[in-house]
Design a protein around this motif. Structure first.
Motif, PDB file in Angstrom:
ATOM      1  N   LEU A 370       0.761  -1.284  -0.058  1.00  0.00           N
ATOM      2  CA  LEU A 370       0.070  -0.055   0.012  1.00  0.00           C
ATOM      3  C   LEU A 370       0.920   1.342  -0.075  1.00  0.00           C
ATOM      4  O   LEU A 370       0.546   2.267  -0.430  1.00  0.00           O
ATOM      5  N   ARG A 371       1.909   1.138   0.610  1.00  0.00           N
ATOM      6  CA  ARG A 371       2.919   2.246   0.465  1.00  0.00           C
ATOM      7  C   ARG A 371       3.693   2.536  -0.637  1.00  0.00           C
ATOM      8  O   ARG A 371       4.346   3.468  -1.252  1.00  0.00           O
ATOM      9  N   GLY A 372       3.424   1.530  -1.719  1.00  0.00           N
ATOM     10  CA  GLY A 372       3.904   1.688  -3.119  1.00  0.00           C
ATOM     11  C   GLY A 372       5.493   0.788  -3.000  1.00  0.00           C
ATOM     12  O   GLY A 372       6.358   0.682  -3.964  1.00  0.00           O
ATOM     13  N   GLU A 373       5.946   0.261  -1.941  1.00  0.00           N
ATOM     14  CA  GLU A 373       7.145  -0.580  -1.856  1.00  0.00           C
ATOM     15  C   GLU A 373       6.923  -1.844  -2.411  1.00  0.00           C
ATOM     16  O   GLU A 373       6.973  -2.978  -1.606  1.00  0.00           O
ATOM     17  N   LEU A 374       6.701  -1.997  -3.858  1.00  0.00           N
ATOM     18  CA  LEU A 374       6.230  -3.375  -4.261  1.00  0.00           C
ATOM     19  C   LEU A 374       7.180  -4.369  -3.937  1.00  0.00           C
ATOM     20  O   LEU A 374       7.016  -5.693  -3.706  1.00  0.00           O
ATOM     21  N   ARG A 375       8.487  -4.081  -4.223  1.00  0.00           N
ATOM     22  CA  ARG A 375       9.449  -5.188  -4.186  1.00  0.00           C
ATOM     23  C   ARG A 375       9.864  -5.490  -2.564  1.00  0.00           C
ATOM     24  O   ARG A 375      10.021  -6.622  -2.119  1.00  0.00           O
ATOM     25  N   GLU A 376       9.538  -4.740  -1.879  1.00  0.00           N
ATOM     26  CA  GLU A 376       9.617  -4.967  -0.463  1.00  0.00           C
ATOM     27  C   GLU A 376       8.345  -5.957   0.043  1.00  0.00           C
ATOM     28  O   GLU A 376       8.574  -6.706   0.856  1.00  0.00           O
ATOM     29  N   ALA A 377       7.219  -5.506  -0.533  1.00  0.00           N
ATOM     30  CA  ALA A 377       6.106  -6.357  -0.442  1.00  0.00           C
ATOM     31  C   ALA A 377       6.516  -7.808  -0.821  1.00  0.00           C
ATOM     32  O   ALA A 377       6.164  -8.842  -0.273  1.00  0.00           O
ATOM     33  N   LEU A 378       7.067  -8.030  -1.979  1.00  0.00           N
ATOM     34  CA  LEU A 378       7.428  -9.307  -2.387  1.00  0.00           C
ATOM     35  C   LEU A 378       8.348 -10.016  -1.563  1.00  0.00           C
ATOM     36  O   LEU A 378       8.098 -11.235  -1.302  1.00  0.00           O
ATOM     37  N   THR A 379       9.255  -9.440  -1.006  1.00  0.00           N
ATOM     38  CA  THR A 379       9.975 -10.057  -0.071  1.00  0.00           C
ATOM     39  C   THR A 379       9.558 -10.517   1.288  1.00  0.00           C
ATOM     40  O   THR A 379       9.842 -11.391   1.671  1.00  0.00           O
ATOM     41  N   TRP A 380       8.802  -9.563   1.985  1.00  0.00           N
ATOM     42  CA  TRP A 380       8.054 -10.002   2.817  1.00  0.00           C
ATOM     43  C   TRP A 380       7.115 -11.125   2.669  1.00  0.00           C
ATOM     44  O   TRP A 380       7.145 -12.015   3.727  1.00  0.00           O
ATOM     45  N   ALA A 381       6.477 -11.186   1.851  1.00  0.00           N
ATOM     46  CA  ALA A 381       5.424 -12.389   1.385  1.00  0.00           C
ATOM     47  C   ALA A 381       6.479 -13.726   1.156  1.00  0.00           C
ATOM     48  O   ALA A 381       5.990 -14.748   1.924  1.00  0.00           O
ATOM     49  N   ARG A 382       7.462 -13.590   0.768  1.00  0.00           N
ATOM     50  CA  ARG A 382       8.319 -14.677   0.617  1.00  0.00           C
ATOM     51  C   ARG A 382       9.109 -15.186   1.964  1.00  0.00           C
ATOM     52  O   ARG A 382       9.070 -16.223   2.126  1.00  0.00           O
ATOM     53  N   GLU A 383       9.218 -14.091   2.742  1.00  0.00           N
ATOM     54  CA  GLU A 383       9.760 -14.551   3.924  1.00  0.00           C
ATOM     55  C   GLU A 383       8.466 -15.360   4.836  1.00  0.00           C
ATOM     56  O   GLU A 383       8.969 -16.151   5.490  1.00  0.00           O
ATOM     57  N   GLY A 384       7.289 -14.826   4.619  1.00  0.00           N
ATOM     58  CA  GLY A 384       6.194 -15.708   5.307  1.00  0.00           C
ATOM     59  C   GLY A 384       6.195 -17.079   4.881  1.00  0.00           C
ATOM     60  O   GLY A 384       5.629 -17.909   5.534  1.00  0.00           O
ATOM     61  N   LEU A 385       6.162 -17.174   3.403  1.00  0.00           N
ATOM     62  CA  LEU A 385       5.982 -18.533   2.751  1.00  0.00           C
ATOM     63  C   LEU A 385       7.181 -19.453   2.830  1.00  0.00           C
ATOM     64  O   LEU A 385       6.837 -20.672   2.610  1.00  0.00           O
ATOM     65  N   ARG A 386       8.215 -18.995   3.566  1.00  0.00           N
ATOM     66  CA  ARG A 386       9.504 -20.005   4.020  1.00  0.00           C
ATOM     67  C   ARG A 386       8.823 -20.881   4.746  1.00  0.00           C
ATOM     68  O   ARG A 386       9.285 -22.254   4.803  1.00  0.00           O
ATOM     69  N   GLY A 387       8.131 -20.537   5.943  1.00  0.00           N
ATOM     70  CA  GLY A 387       7.744 -21.268   6.835  1.00  0.00           C
ATOM     71  C   GLY A 387       6.458 -21.890   6.616  1.00  0.00           C
ATOM     72  O   GLY A 387       6.258 -23.165   7.420  1.00  0.00           O
ATOM     73  N   THR A 388       5.632 -21.080   6.150  1.00  0.00           N
ATOM     74  CA  THR A 388       4.246 -21.637   5.826  1.00  0.00           C
ATOM     75  C   THR A 388       3.889 -21.689   4.243  1.00  0.00           C
ATOM     76  O   THR A 388       3.041 -20.627   4.048  1.00  0.00           O
ATOM     77  N   PRO A 389       4.404 -22.624   3.434  1.00  0.00           N
ATOM     78  CA  PRO A 389       4.018 -22.222   2.196  1.00  0.00           C
ATOM     79  C   PRO A 389       2.797 -22.269   1.485  1.00  0.00           C
ATOM     80  O   PRO A 389       2.498 -21.629   0.403  1.00  0.00           O
ATOM     81  N   ASP A 390       1.911 -22.789   2.276  1.00  0.00           N
ATOM     82  CA  ASP A 390       0.461 -22.878   1.706  1.00  0.00           C
ATOM     83  C   ASP A 390      -0.510 -21.770   2.172  1.00  0.00           C
ATOM     84  O   ASP A 390      -1.655 -21.858   1.837  1.00  0.00           O
ATOM     85  N   ASN A 391      -0.075 -20.841   2.946  1.00  0.00           N
ATOM     86  CA  ASN A 391      -0.766 -19.846   3.492  1.00  0.00           C
ATOM     87  C   ASN A 391      -1.448 -19.007   2.332  1.00  0.00           C
ATOM     88  O   ASN A 391      -0.827 -18.466   1.316  1.00  0.00           O
ATOM     89  N   SER A 392      -2.656 -18.888   2.037  1.00  0.00           N
ATOM     90  CA  SER A 392      -3.423 -18.340   0.970  1.00  0.00           C
ATOM     91  C   SER A 392      -3.305 -16.704   1.107  1.00  0.00           C
ATOM     92  O   SER A 392      -2.985 -16.143  -0.010  1.00  0.00           O
TER      93      SER A 392
END
Length: 623
Positions: A370-392
């Protein structure tokens, strides 16, 4: 002479000059006809010398430099240009044929050399580039160059975060993950020499690892000699209470300490020296990001074990931070920093640290998007999916950020084997130019994000009439910025769109603000107002990490410098860097630097995307 390979040492070359386009152009203009030069100032390590050296590259330029060792020797800096015995008047005469003179470290000049530089500036026959360090004592003749308005002064600001990331990528030869680039930017505080030292130390320890085609750094800060030098003697406190307070603050990170837990008199002294920040709401923290690592490195294991925060304390603070972020998102107010706890846990996430919880990573990715930091958003989402890859929810955030960056391969990867949610479908179709298909799913508020944001997708896609009434009827004032944008676009009111964009920007919604300004461009009746809207849209879009959305189409090409447009057009036509350099009489390195900057602004990864992107941009230009 024979040199054995095992004995040979490779000289480490400086990183390619990156960024500073506006400053470089200003310095070059200062050397144009009827200009007398410029004084460039700034703290040590900010890149002053590198900037002026780049500005005079390829020109006939004499160079002098001050040094601490020669401050007492008359005309020492000019020893290679003047006879051994000379008066000031004669020195000015002898240097009249010098067309351009670069004076580095002018604050270290001896008094005679400083007076000579001042006289050359007053006479105006020699164009001067003078470099001086802020905060360092300088001869009066040097400081009067700008205080007396003999020469204009360029106070060099810190390299912006986006350009710092480009510099790191150019230096290490690979893109750097946004969280890693942001961490390095925060640690170095604009000191580019320290930045290079830290990157070298991290690479040397093997901690700068390639992950998803980007270099990623996790682990503690290496306490190098440069880091200790930056901390200086400020941490060596004679008072035992002050030393104790500093160490307790260092080991409490990422959490603050309460004022009541520390000696008040010691805190007053530390605050007066700028070593701590005190806030009535958030407690006490160290003021400098490098002080914590230095203090912790100097403590033993027993002391570290006694003073360090427990995992339970960090987990509780992370939950509170996540709740605060979710509330700010709901209130459509994402201005200001997200919070230190998540940053810390992600940066320190090594084999001995657990992964960032997926619920926190999801909210943090949404906040960044929402802040427009789209590449940071990508990275944070990947961080979350490392431990829980199926989180919708986390997969949704990854898909939304990727589609608004036109990284469709990432979308396909994350949704592989899963049904594509309506929100992801909206932006997938938009990324492929199917706006009509995107709008079919844009008004369905059926995912984890607030209803207002989901309805607002239609406004961003250029169909505000579908949702304007529904946005206006939402309870409370949280959706007001979105509703005002929708209403102004329905009425095709350029000034109202600009006002809506300003409100969005104040709320921290930078991508939405850029899109509103961009939508104002074709509806303005006043060409000057349209140009202002376009300029503001581009300024904000550049802060959105390569965002490519329908509303922003057509803006970027016109924002490139004339030289960048020339080079990009030739590259899109299939010419190699060498062919472009030969045609434009430039060095191959200069062509490469221009292309790298242009790729960043155009949102392209390499020259293969240029023909399509330039064609898309031309067809999207408003009539």
């Amino acid at each position: 002479m024979t040199t054995y390979v095992r004995d040979a040492k490779t000289l480490e070359l400086p990183w390619p000059f990156t960024g500073r386009d506006n400053e470089l152009e200003l310095v070059r203009r200062s050397l144009a006809a009827e200009r007398h030069g410029v004084v460039v100032t700034g703290p040590a390590g900010r890149g002053k010398t590198r900037l002026v050296t780049e500005a005079v590259r390829g020109t006939d330029c004499a160079r002098v430099s001050g040094t601490p060792e020669t401050r007492g020797i008359p005309f020492a800096a000019f020893a290679h240009l003047l006879p051994e015995q000379v008066s000031l008047h004669r020195a000015v005469q002898l240097l009249t044929d010098v067309r351009t003179l670069l004076v580095d470290d002018a604050h270290l000049l001896d008094d005679s050399s400083a007076a000579l530089v001042h006289q050359l500036a007053v006479h105006g026959r020699t164009r001067l580039l003078v470099v001086a360090t802020d905060g360092a004592p300088a001869p009066g003749a040097v400081s009067r160059l700008w205080t007396g308005e003999v020469l204009p002064r360029l106070a060099l600001e810190p390299l912006p975060r986006e350009e710092t990331a480009q510099m790191i990528a150019a230096g290490v030869g690979s893109p750097v993950e946004p969280l890693t680039a942001r961490r390095l930017y925060h640690l170095c505080q604009g000191d580019l020499r320290l930045l290079r030292d830290l990157v070298g130390a991290v690479r040397g320890r093997g901690e700068l690892a390639l992950d998803s085609d980007e270099l990623r750094w996790r682990g503690p800060v290496p306490v190098t000699p440069a880091v200790r030098e930056r901390a200086g003697d400020a941490l060596n406190r004679a008072c035992a209470e002050e030393r104790e307070a500093l160490e307790r603050l260092a080991f409490s990170e990422p959490l603050p300490l309460d004022l009541a837990d520390l000696d008040l008199r010691a805190l007053e002294c530390l605050e007066a020296d700028g070593l701590i920040r005190v806030d009535a709401h958030s407690g006490v923290r160290l003021a400098q990001p490098l002080h914590g690592p230095v203090l912790r490195a100097g403590a033993g294991q027993l002391r570290a074990g006694r003073l360090s925060r427990t995992p339970a304390e960090c987990a509780s603070a992370l939950d509170a931070e996540r709740a605060e972020l979710a509330d700010r998102i709901e209130r459509t107010d994402v201005q200001g920093p997200a919070g230190p706890v998540g940053d810390w846990l992600t940066a320190e996430n090594t084999a001995s640290h657990p992964a960032v919880p997926v619920d926190y990573a999801t909210v943090r990715a949404r906040f960044a998007r929402l802040r427009g930091e789209l590449r940071e958003a990508l990275t944070w989402a990947r961080e979350g999916l490392r431990g829980t890859p199926d989180n919708s929810s986390c997969r949704m955030e990854l898909a939304l950020a990727a589609t608004q960056l036109s990284e469709t391969a990432t979308v396909g990867e994350v949704l592989l084997g899963h049904a594509s949610p309506a929100r992801a479908t909206t932006w997938q179709r938009a990324a492929h130019g199917d706006i009509a298909g995107a709008l079919e799913a844009a008004t369905d508020p059926g995912d984890g994000e607030g209803k207002a944001y989901v309805l607002y997708d239609a406004v961003r896609l250029g169909a505000p009439h579908l949702v304007a009434d529904r946005l206006a009827q939402l309870p409370g004032e949280d959706a007001e910025p979105l509703a005002r944008h929708a209403d102004a676009l329905v009425r095709r009111d350029g000034p109202a769109l600009d006002r809506a964009a300003e409100l969005l920007e104040r709320r921290g919604l930078l991508l939405f603000a850029a899109e509103a300004h961009a939508q104002a461009v074709p509806v303005h009746r006043d060409p000057r107002a349209a140009r202002r809207s376009r300029s503001r849209a581009m300024t904000l879009a550049r802060r959105c990490q390569g965002a490519r959305t329908p509303a922003l189409s057509g803006l970027v090409l016109g924002e490139l410098t004339a030289r960048q447009r020339q080079i990009v057009t030739l590259a899109a036509a299939g010419l190699s860097n060498r062919q472009i350099a030969d045609r434009l009489t430039l060095s191959i390195r200069t062509v490469g630097n221009h292309l790298h900057s242009a790729y960043t602004r155009l949102g392209a990864s390499d020259r293969s995307a240029l023909p399509w992107l330039l064609e898309e941009t031309r067809t999207a230009q408003p009539a």
